[in-house]
Design a protein around this motif. Sequence first.
Motif, PDB file in Angstrom:
ATOM      1  N   LEU A 182       0.826  -1.208   0.000  1.00  0.00           N
ATOM      2  CA  LEU A 182       0.000   0.000   0.000  1.00  0.00           C
ATOM      3  C   LEU A 182       0.859   1.257   0.000  1.00  0.00           C
ATOM      4  O   LEU A 182       0.531   2.239  -0.681  1.00  0.00           O
ATOM      5  N   GLU A 183       1.964   1.233   0.725  1.00  0.00           N
ATOM      6  CA  GLU A 183       2.819   2.419   0.796  1.00  0.00           C
ATOM      7  C   GLU A 183       3.582   2.692  -0.499  1.00  0.00           C
ATOM      8  O   GLU A 183       4.218   3.738  -0.645  1.00  0.00           O
ATOM      9  N   ASP A 184       3.487   1.759  -1.452  1.00  0.00           N
ATOM     10  CA  ASP A 184       4.139   1.961  -2.752  1.00  0.00           C
ATOM     11  C   ASP A 184       3.262   2.736  -3.736  1.00  0.00           C
ATOM     12  O   ASP A 184       3.748   3.132  -4.805  1.00  0.00           O
ATOM     13  N   LEU A 185       1.997   2.944  -3.422  1.00  0.00           N
ATOM     14  CA  LEU A 185       1.056   3.419  -4.430  1.00  0.00           C
ATOM     15  C   LEU A 185       1.346   4.831  -4.933  1.00  0.00           C
ATOM     16  O   LEU A 185       1.081   5.142  -6.103  1.00  0.00           O
ATOM     17  N   ASP A 186       1.898   5.698  -4.097  1.00  0.00           N
ATOM     18  CA  ASP A 186       2.261   7.034  -4.585  1.00  0.00           C
ATOM     19  C   ASP A 186       3.322   6.926  -5.674  1.00  0.00           C
ATOM     20  O   ASP A 186       3.269   7.648  -6.684  1.00  0.00           O
ATOM     21  N   GLU A 187       4.292   6.029  -5.473  1.00  0.00           N
ATOM     22  CA  GLU A 187       5.320   5.826  -6.491  1.00  0.00           C
ATOM     23  C   GLU A 187       4.729   5.203  -7.749  1.00  0.00           C
ATOM     24  O   GLU A 187       5.123   5.545  -8.876  1.00  0.00           O
ATOM     25  N   GLN A 207      17.138   0.931  -6.106  1.00  0.00           N
ATOM     26  CA  GLN A 207      17.515   1.799  -4.987  1.00  0.00           C
ATOM     27  C   GLN A 207      16.298   2.150  -4.141  1.00  0.00           C
ATOM     28  O   GLN A 207      16.112   3.273  -3.696  1.00  0.00           O
ATOM     29  N   GLY A 208      15.457   1.120  -3.935  1.00  0.00           N
ATOM     30  CA  GLY A 208      14.302   1.247  -3.058  1.00  0.00           C
ATOM     31  C   GLY A 208      13.077   1.851  -3.688  1.00  0.00           C
ATOM     32  O   GLY A 208      12.014   1.908  -3.057  1.00  0.00           O
ATOM     33  N   LYS A 209      13.161   2.289  -4.957  1.00  0.00           N
ATOM     34  CA  LYS A 209      12.033   2.936  -5.617  1.00  0.00           C
ATOM     35  C   LYS A 209      11.436   2.014  -6.664  1.00  0.00           C
ATOM     36  O   LYS A 209      12.157   1.357  -7.421  1.00  0.00           O
ATOM     37  N   VAL A 210      10.090   1.980  -6.740  1.00  0.00           N
ATOM     38  CA  VAL A 210       9.397   1.137  -7.717  1.00  0.00           C
ATOM     39  C   VAL A 210       9.691   1.649  -9.126  1.00  0.00           C
ATOM     40  O   VAL A 210       9.441   2.815  -9.441  1.00  0.00           O
ATOM     41  N   VAL A 211      10.217   0.747  -9.995  1.00  0.00           N
ATOM     42  CA  VAL A 211      10.518   1.134 -11.374  1.00  0.00           C
ATOM     43  C   VAL A 211       9.754   0.274 -12.387  1.00  0.00           C
ATOM     44  O   VAL A 211       9.754   0.577 -13.578  1.00  0.00           O
ATOM     45  N   SER A 212       9.136  -0.812 -11.928  1.00  0.00           N
ATOM     46  CA  SER A 212       8.305  -1.632 -12.809  1.00  0.00           C
ATOM     47  C   SER A 212       7.237  -2.303 -11.970  1.00  0.00           C
ATOM     48  O   SER A 212       7.496  -2.705 -10.819  1.00  0.00           O
ATOM     49  N   VAL A 213       6.028  -2.416 -12.527  1.00  0.00           N
ATOM     50  CA  VAL A 213       4.909  -2.942 -11.742  1.00  0.00           C
ATOM     51  C   VAL A 213       3.911  -3.647 -12.643  1.00  0.00           C
ATOM     52  O   VAL A 213       3.745  -3.288 -13.818  1.00  0.00           O
ATOM     53  N   VAL A 214       3.265  -4.673 -12.099  1.00  0.00           N
ATOM     54  CA  VAL A 214       2.145  -5.368 -12.735  1.00  0.00           C
ATOM     55  C   VAL A 214       1.126  -5.673 -11.643  1.00  0.00           C
ATOM     56  O   VAL A 214       1.501  -6.084 -10.538  1.00  0.00           O
ATOM     57  N   GLY A 259      -2.354  -2.718 -15.496  1.00  0.00           N
ATOM     58  CA  GLY A 259      -1.320  -1.815 -15.010  1.00  0.00           C
ATOM     59  C   GLY A 259       0.099  -2.285 -15.237  1.00  0.00           C
ATOM     60  O   GLY A 259       0.965  -2.082 -14.371  1.00  0.00           O
ATOM     61  N   VAL A 260       0.381  -2.869 -16.397  1.00  0.00           N
ATOM     62  CA  VAL A 260       1.733  -3.334 -16.711  1.00  0.00           C
ATOM     63  C   VAL A 260       2.550  -2.125 -17.149  1.00  0.00           C
ATOM     64  O   VAL A 260       2.310  -1.556 -18.222  1.00  0.00           O
ATOM     65  N   GLY A 261       3.509  -1.690 -16.329  1.00  0.00           N
ATOM     66  CA  GLY A 261       4.252  -0.479 -16.668  1.00  0.00           C
ATOM     67  C   GLY A 261       5.645  -0.452 -16.090  1.00  0.00           C
ATOM     68  O   GLY A 261       5.905  -1.011 -15.029  1.00  0.00           O
ATOM     69  N   THR A 262       6.541   0.239 -16.807  1.00  0.00           N
ATOM     70  CA  THR A 262       7.929   0.414 -16.379  1.00  0.00           C
ATOM     71  C   THR A 262       8.322   1.868 -16.574  1.00  0.00           C
ATOM     72  O   THR A 262       7.999   2.479 -17.599  1.00  0.00           O
ATOM     73  N   ALA A 263       9.014   2.434 -15.591  1.00  0.00           N
ATOM     74  CA  ALA A 263       9.485   3.810 -15.694  1.00  0.00           C
ATOM     75  C   ALA A 263      10.334   3.983 -16.957  1.00  0.00           C
ATOM     76  O   ALA A 263      11.064   3.070 -17.364  1.00  0.00           O
ATOM     77  N   VAL A 264      10.228   5.146 -17.582  1.00  0.00           N
ATOM     78  CA  VAL A 264      10.860   5.393 -18.877  1.00  0.00           C
ATOM     79  C   VAL A 264      12.349   5.065 -18.861  1.00  0.00           C
ATOM     80  O   VAL A 264      12.880   4.423 -19.782  1.00  0.00           O
ATOM     81  N   ASP A 265      13.068   5.462 -17.828  1.00  0.00           N
ATOM     82  CA  ASP A 265      14.525   5.254 -17.770  1.00  0.00           C
ATOM     83  C   ASP A 265      14.911   3.793 -17.617  1.00  0.00           C
ATOM     84  O   ASP A 265      16.099   3.459 -17.745  1.00  0.00           O
ATOM     85  N   PHE A 266      13.943   2.919 -17.348  1.00  0.00           N
ATOM     86  CA  PHE A 266      14.251   1.509 -17.110  1.00  0.00           C
ATOM     87  C   PHE A 266      13.595   0.592 -18.144  1.00  0.00           C
ATOM     88  O   PHE A 266      13.648  -0.633 -17.999  1.00  0.00           O
TER      89      PHE A 266
END
Length: 256
Positions: A135-140, A175-182, A196-203
Amino acid sequence: MIKEISKLDYNKVFEFIRQDNARNYFLRLGLESDKPIYENIIGELDEKGELKAVLMKRLSGNLQFYAKEEFDEESFAAFISKMSFNSLISPRSCSDRFLNNGLFSKFEDGAIIAKLDRRRIGEYELYPEVEALRLEDLDEVVQLYKEVFSAFSSKEVMQKRLQSGRGRGVCIRHQGKVVSVVQSEFEELGSALIVGVGTAVDFQGKGLATKCLKTLCKQLAKEGKDLYLQYDNMDAGRIYERLGFIPIDQVRHYKR
């Protein structure tokens, strides 16, 4: 028999559409919303009083339609012909037959609906870097989705999904930050949707989303669930097909 469904009987509509969540993803989201979404719903009932088809008018002005099997095409066409609306949005397997009634001048293809070939699950691996979404990951997650999607479920919807157990998620961190999620949505005893299959642009381009997808699908399939997803990005679609997702239907937007 075709009649307007009372708001008191919307639970019957919910039970009807949840039999096919893959085709009714947005219908179900609307019915489960805390805000009013539908102006009215028209349903066809069989001799036992069970729903066979539903025509739903959203407050936005769009119509949505779903039929499980055969339905009274002529009567629904008569209803639609008298209604004011922007588009009718429906799986083509349900609504292409309306093209024969002169109701629509054209249509636009939308998201493809695909089902995972369960035989492919044996090829999937579990990756130690894939972790459960919290749940605490949702902002990221919201910030990540803003990078890659034009529209996505709100934080409140994702929070409700995780808290209620109707869905779950996995992610990879850097480094502790969500960079890919499903994530999964509308998990039932025998099925679930992948969303919600997504990956941050830099990754992107590193196969991170594929690792998340394989891990989550393997978990869900182990529980005996058939897995579905919708996509309108053809580049992503080619990846899904390589992973064993087979198109079974397509959403269409029918224009008067």
